[in-house]
Design an enzyme around this catalytic site. Sequence first.
Site, PDB file in Angstrom:
ATOM      1  CD  GLU A  36      -2.484   1.785   0.322  1.00  0.00           C
ATOM      2  OE1 GLU A  36      -2.498   3.010   0.086  1.00  0.00           O
ATOM      3  OE2 GLU A  36      -3.112   0.940  -0.361  1.00  0.00           O
ATOM      4  CG  HIS A 468     -19.188   6.747  -8.268  1.00  0.00           C
ATOM      5  ND1 HIS A 468     -20.480   7.240  -8.394  1.00  0.00           N
ATOM      6  CD2 HIS A 468     -18.894   6.797  -6.948  1.00  0.00           C
ATOM      7  CE1 HIS A 468     -20.954   7.560  -7.209  1.00  0.00           C
ATOM      8  NE2 HIS A 468     -20.013   7.302  -6.306  1.00  0.00           N
TER       9      HIS A 468
END
Length: 528
Positions: A36, A468
């Site tokens: 990450e 989105h």
Amino acid sequence: MSEQQADYVIAGAGSAGAVLAARLSQDPRKQVILVEAGGSHRALTVDMPAGSFALMGHKTRDWNYPVEPDPTVNGRAHTWSGGRMLGGSSSINGMVYVRGQREDYARWEAAGATGWSWDSLLPYYLRAENFQGPPSQSHGSTGPLKVGPANASHPLTSVVRDAFMAMGLPYLEDYCAGDQFGTFNVLTTAAGGKRQSTARAYLEQAAKRPNLTILKNTMVDRVIIENGVAVGLAVIGKGGPRELRAREVIVSGGTIGSPAILMRSGIGPAADLAAQGIAVVADLPVGRNLQEHVGITFSQLVDVPTYNSPFGPWTIARDLTRWLLTRSGPMASAAVHLMASIKSDPTLAEPDLSISFLPLALDFSAGRPSMHKRPGITIGGNSMRPDSRGEIRLRSRNPNDKPIIDHRMLGDSRDLARLTALGKFLARLFQTDPLARHIVAENIPSPVPQTDAEWEEFIRANCGIGYHPVGTCRMGGADAVLDPQLRVRGVGNLRVVDASVMPVIISGNTNAATIAIAERAADLIARG
């Protein structure tokens, strides 16, 4: 350059990557490494649902992707958000839980994504859920992700709902059953008054397993490919460059991050790679097919207190204390309290416009957004299945250089027509009782457009994104980046799992679908 061996190495600990790491590490025989770029998800602003407003645009917790000026919206250039921490965008999003229309998944299969029908994916929605509402056959109760009704609802929520119904929309008890036409109270991933990101729901328990290694603050440079087979990731962390070798590599960097990783690895449009001096491993349409929900917002002032007024140090302290002690009140609430799905044309077979109600109003008169001094509400909407497209390209080979986002928000005239129909609907909604009785003044737009030409001018000057983005590593037939098992075509032992794999955007917020994709992908990967 040091090496570390594993069975699976996953690039990205976001909405999909965290799910994969948790599921794949359930097999104690398998070593899993999760990489990450951001840090921990543990923070008050992450846990508290109202903290989303502080997280979006944050200099370290948000990727803050710059976007190229868009000629279809008067040359405006937006900034796109993406969560940069464990949990990814599930740690900064609006926590609205939506599955979309049943037909969305039929469109996926029609695009060549066989095995991804509504009925095929529904068991994975259920597997993920720990539903906090009444028992329901359409919701799961044993999964890690708490989903349920909002912990707070403003009194005007029922007023707006009744106005929708007065305009002919039915009220839906369960909009997650595959048909969203109507109005409905939203389910959220903040059930219980606390954000349930994939980091909290999936990783916190999984992180205790000895076979799962989580590397934070570590940037993925590229996939290491030898003889046409992915064998690991080249990453850059605090100790400098290193290699993470694995039997299978999974890229879960999101719709913007994943195509950038693939292209730096030599997987993408050959001409674009050659322009960057990158040797071509696989000539694929990586970065193309970018889709995003584009919408407009209405705001008007009302005669009752809302979340923006009264607003100040005292109300913030009061509401924060209430949340800390009881996990209730405005700070426990997702921003959206009510939604509706409507048809831009009554002859359509399914709804194509999504609408959200927020019990607050912003003021842009000073040139930047701030809470309006007078009570107000906001009702905005978007085109659920836009026809406009964009693309992601590399800015350079340097992983620290954010990729180019080149999107045409209104590149297809059909999207402008839908948003015009949406604007006219919202104008009528504010004039419909019982909502109309509470309206005291216009806020945005003012004055409300009257002609189609005025609507076009307003939309091009004011439309925004839904945060989105999907589609840049689409799965499907032979012309797609991925096959239906999410394997990168032409490269062995490499998959992509995140929202970028969607061939077509779903009819609503994309986080729940991304989690379900990862749940199914975990089974596909475990089966080999």
